[in-house]
Design a protein around this motif. Sequence first.
Motif, PDB file in Angstrom:
ATOM      1  N   UNK A  78      -2.417  54.569  42.879  1.00  0.00           N
ATOM      2  CA  UNK A  78      -2.869  53.523  41.970  1.00  0.00           C
ATOM      3  C   UNK A  78      -3.101  52.226  42.746  1.00  0.00           C
ATOM      4  N   UNK A  79      -4.063  51.430  42.309  1.00  0.00           N
ATOM      5  CA  UNK A  79      -4.280  50.146  42.984  1.00  0.00           C
ATOM      6  C   UNK A  79      -3.098  49.210  42.724  1.00  0.00           C
ATOM      7  N   UNK A  80      -2.810  48.293  43.654  1.00  0.00           N
ATOM      8  CA  UNK A  80      -1.706  47.357  43.454  1.00  0.00           C
ATOM      9  C   UNK A  80      -1.914  46.499  42.215  1.00  0.00           C
ATOM     10  N   UNK A  81      -0.805  46.162  41.576  1.00  0.00           N
ATOM     11  CA  UNK A  81      -0.849  45.330  40.369  1.00  0.00           C
ATOM     12  C   UNK A  81      -0.801  43.854  40.759  1.00  0.00           C
ATOM     13  N   UNK A  82      -1.347  43.029  39.878  1.00  0.00           N
ATOM     14  CA  UNK A  82      -1.328  41.593  40.057  1.00  0.00           C
ATOM     15  C   UNK A  82      -0.204  41.025  39.203  1.00  0.00           C
ATOM     16  N   UNK A  83       0.679  40.239  39.798  1.00  0.00           N
ATOM     17  CA  UNK A  83       1.843  39.717  39.077  1.00  0.00           C
ATOM     18  C   UNK A  83       1.454  38.848  37.885  1.00  0.00           C
ATOM     19  N   UNK A  84       0.438  38.016  38.049  1.00  0.00           N
ATOM     20  CA  UNK A  84       0.037  37.121  36.965  1.00  0.00           C
ATOM     21  C   UNK A  84      -0.523  37.906  35.780  1.00  0.00           C
ATOM     22  N   UNK A  85      -1.316  38.912  36.064  1.00  0.00           N
ATOM     23  CA  UNK A  85      -1.887  39.734  34.992  1.00  0.00           C
ATOM     24  C   UNK A  85      -0.775  40.490  34.266  1.00  0.00           C
ATOM     25  N   UNK A  86       0.156  41.057  35.003  1.00  0.00           N
ATOM     26  CA  UNK A  86       1.266  41.793  34.386  1.00  0.00           C
ATOM     27  C   UNK A  86       2.143  40.856  33.559  1.00  0.00           C
ATOM     28  N   UNK A 116       1.122  38.130  32.037  1.00  0.00           N
ATOM     29  CA  UNK A 116       0.350  37.809  30.827  1.00  0.00           C
ATOM     30  C   UNK A 116       0.430  38.949  29.818  1.00  0.00           C
ATOM     31  N   UNK A 117       0.363  40.183  30.303  1.00  0.00           N
ATOM     32  CA  UNK A 117       0.487  41.335  29.405  1.00  0.00           C
ATOM     33  C   UNK A 117       1.859  41.351  28.737  1.00  0.00           C
ATOM     34  N   UNK A 118       2.904  41.045  29.509  1.00  0.00           N
ATOM     35  CA  UNK A 118       4.264  41.022  28.956  1.00  0.00           C
ATOM     36  C   UNK A 118       4.400  39.928  27.905  1.00  0.00           C
ATOM     37  N   UNK A 119       3.806  38.760  28.158  1.00  0.00           N
ATOM     38  CA  UNK A 119       3.863  37.683  27.162  1.00  0.00           C
ATOM     39  C   UNK A 119       3.136  38.087  25.889  1.00  0.00           C
ATOM     40  N   UNK A 120       2.006  38.780  26.026  1.00  0.00           N
ATOM     41  CA  UNK A 120       1.248  39.229  24.850  1.00  0.00           C
ATOM     42  C   UNK A 120       2.057  40.247  24.053  1.00  0.00           C
TER      43      UNK A 120
END
Length: 90
Positions: free
Chosen positions: A67-75, A77-81
């Motif tokens: 899998x491609x590496x995850x971006x901390x900021x995007x993850x 934001x998903x958690x906040x949503x």
Amino acid sequence: MCRNIRQLHNFDPAATSDEIRAAALQYVRKVSGSTKPSQANQAAFDDAVEEIAHITAHLLEHLTTSAPPKNREIEAAKARARSAQRYGAA
């Protein structure tokens, strides 16, 4: 307590030693049932944190994924949503 342990694998940049140690500390706190050990248990508590941090770093170094590496900021934001949906927007 364990809600503070976050996924550390497959992020760019990789997890820092501080993040690994924080996860190890949370784990030891959960398993021991105390956030601050007594003086009699402090050495055992500290040893456990250091050993678990070392093993965690070893694990992260040896894990592989396609899998491609995850971006901390995007993850984050998903958690906040997810949190806003679960608990309602403040």
